[in-house]
Design an enzyme around this catalytic site. Structure first.
Site, PDB file in Angstrom:
ATOM      1  NE  ARG A 272      -4.096  -7.793  -1.557  1.00 28.75           N
ATOM      2  CZ  ARG A 272      -5.265  -8.322  -1.212  1.00 28.75           C
ATOM      3  NH1 ARG A 272      -5.511  -9.606  -1.454  1.00 28.75           N
ATOM      4  NH2 ARG A 272      -6.191  -7.593  -0.637  1.00 28.75           N
ATOM      5  CE  LYS A 297      -3.151  -6.160   2.118  1.00 23.33           C
ATOM      6  NZ  LYS A 297      -3.621  -4.758   2.156  1.00 23.33           N
ATOM      7  CG  HIS A 367      -1.143  -3.377  -5.687  1.00 22.09           C
ATOM      8  ND1 HIS A 367      -1.422  -4.618  -5.156  1.00 22.09           N
ATOM      9  CD2 HIS A 367      -1.986  -2.517  -5.060  1.00 22.09           C
ATOM     10  CE1 HIS A 367      -2.375  -4.516  -4.247  1.00 22.09           C
ATOM     11  NE2 HIS A 367      -2.737  -3.253  -4.172  1.00 22.09           N
ATOM     12  NE  ARG A 370      -5.950  -5.737  -4.735  1.00 23.78           N
ATOM     13  CZ  ARG A 370      -6.773  -6.733  -4.406  1.00 23.78           C
ATOM     14  NH1 ARG A 370      -6.878  -7.783  -5.206  1.00 23.78           N
ATOM     15  NH2 ARG A 370      -7.498  -6.684  -3.308  1.00 23.78           N
ATOM     16  CG  HIS A 393     -11.290  -5.258  -0.903  1.00 24.89           C
ATOM     17  ND1 HIS A 393     -11.664  -4.191  -1.680  1.00 24.89           N
ATOM     18  CD2 HIS A 393      -9.960  -5.405  -1.094  1.00 24.89           C
ATOM     19  CE1 HIS A 393     -10.612  -3.709  -2.308  1.00 24.89           C
ATOM     20  NE2 HIS A 393      -9.567  -4.423  -1.964  1.00 24.89           N
ATOM     21  CE1 TYR A 402      -8.877   0.569  -6.774  1.00 26.30           C
ATOM     22  CE2 TYR A 402      -9.995  -0.553  -4.978  1.00 26.30           C
ATOM     23  CZ  TYR A 402      -8.866  -0.353  -5.743  1.00 26.30           C
ATOM     24  OH  TYR A 402      -7.733  -1.060  -5.479  1.00 26.30           O
TER      25      TYR A 402
END
Length: 422
Positions: A272, A297, A367, A370, A393, A402
């Protein structure tokens, strides 16, 4: 000419008349001190010259006010006047760049000299409530820092709107919540953004009710646009375009070397924007050939093996392009005063390159790379779990979006003629 302190002017200006103009102008000692500070941080001579010329102009215009204290409003007013004069004399086509350069140099000088007349911003009456909620979200709830900041932003927007409407939070009604969401919609926000706002407010209002800040829990009455499962396709460019993007930074200028390293981190590792900007020199473990990334995150540290191409790009950037200064951030601005790269600067790098190369993509920010990385890995045969681990994640559901851009699978379907139906 001047005094013993005028060493920087002597090194920058060789013509006697030019040197005299700078050394005998207003606040010459203060200007010389700041230039020496910039030089000690490895500022290029071309930048020092640019700063020196602008500093003399600033000193002439602000001679009555400096040395400090001075307000930011005064600086902004003189910057506008200077820009208008430059355009009037035919030295600039517009106001933006002369004004921005004046503001940049004046702000850096006043900050270094400690001349700002600090006027504390009035504390919003609702600030303590936002701070309490932020502590709750980051503590007992265990949400990531970026998520907490996002939720608090929407709650602050609601409380600021109520303040403008002269409505205490304790007296808020469903009708007022509807009007607030309507005014958000009138700003042209997308349905996804409106749904994000509603999600944050549905979390804030029960907390506000539990704290006794409002009489009723209105969370269930907050309207939100309906979103369909996985309705938003990842907005990234094709991998062939990603290759073109990185190839465009194959030169040897300071900007190209820095941008190439950043784009590789975005595309190859799927980082990110904040994770790239947050990298420090200590995150490069050269003996082990490992890159350490602090996930924005989850706040956990994840290690990646340094690929050959990535290692070469970073080594060349560090040796030939990174400013020689005391700051520990990996990526810095190109001009003094050197500082950590901003989110806007990284966005302008990717957006500008993609626009120049005419790369087709719904989004042109960092982004998007990514998303391109995730789609490429899935199409290359990696599992959702493997891609999720690569992207950092926490939940598989974050990676499943995705799966529906499985181009290889779609091509095989397209090749089947459905018994001559098509």
């Amino acid at each position: 000419f001047g005094g013993n302190w005028a060493g920087m002017f002597k090194s920058l200006f060789h013509y006697p008349r030019v040197f005299s103009r700078h050394a005998n102008g207003p606040l010459a000692e203060e200007r010389n001190t700041f230039l020496k500070h910039l030089a000690s941080r490895g500022t290029p001579r071309s930048t020092l010259l640019r700063y020196a010329r602008q500093l003399r102009v600033i000193a002439v215009l602000l001679d009555r006010h400096l040395p400090g204290p001075i307000s930011r409003e005064q600086i902004a007013r003189h910057a506008q006047q200077w820009a208008q004069g430059q355009r009037r004399r035919g030295h600039a086509q517009g106001l933006k760049w002369p004004r921005e350069h004046f503001l940049q140099v004046a702000s850096a000088w006043c900050t270094f000299m400690g001349w700002w007349q600090e006027q504390p911003r009035p504390r919003a009456a609702y600030r303590w409530r936002i701070e309490a909620w932020a502590s709750f979200l980051g503590g007992p709830e265990g949400l990531a820092e970026t998520t907490v900041a996002n939720y608090c932003w929407w709650a602050s927007d609601l409380l600021e709107w109520l303040q403008e409407q002269d409505v205490p939070l304790r007296q808020i009604t469903l009708g007022q919540m509807d009007r607030f969401m309507e005014q958000l919609s009138s700003k042209g926000l997308s349905r996804v953004t409106l749904a994000t706002a509603a999600k944050a407010l549905r979390r804030f209002l029960p907390y506000a009710h539990e704290q006794g800040w409002c009489r009723r829990d209105l969370a269930q009455g907050v309207l939100s646009p309906r979103l369909y499962r996985q309705e938003n396709l990842p907005a990234g460019p094709a991998w062939s375009d990603v290759k073109r993007l990185i190839a465009a930074t194959g030169g040897s200028t300071v900007g190209q070397l820095r941008n190439r390293a950043m784009l590789l981190l975005l595309a190859v590792y799927g980082l990110r924007s904040g994770e790239v900007r947050g990298l420090s020199l200590e995150d490069l473990d050269w003996p082990r050939r490992v890159l350490r990334v602090r996930r924005s995150k989850t706040a956990r540290v994840q290690e990646y093996p340094l690929t050959t191409a990535m290692g070469q790009a970073l080594r060349r950037y560090l040796a030939e392009a990174r400013p020689d200064c005391a700051r520990r951030e990996l990526f810095l601005t190109r001009h003094a005063p050197f500082r950590q790269l901003s989110a806007g600067a990284l966005y302008r790098v990717t957006h500008g390159l993609m626009e120049r190369l005419e790369i087709s993509s719904p989004k042109h920010g960092p982004h998007a790379l990514r998303h391109a990385c995730a789609s490429y890995l899935l199409n290359d045969g990696l599992s959702l779990k493997e891609v999720g681990d690569h992207l950092g994640h926490r939940h598989l559901s974050a990676t499943q979006i995705y799966a529906k851009v499985d181009l290889v699978g779609l091509r095989s379907v397209a090749a089947f003629d459905l018994g001559g139906l098509l």
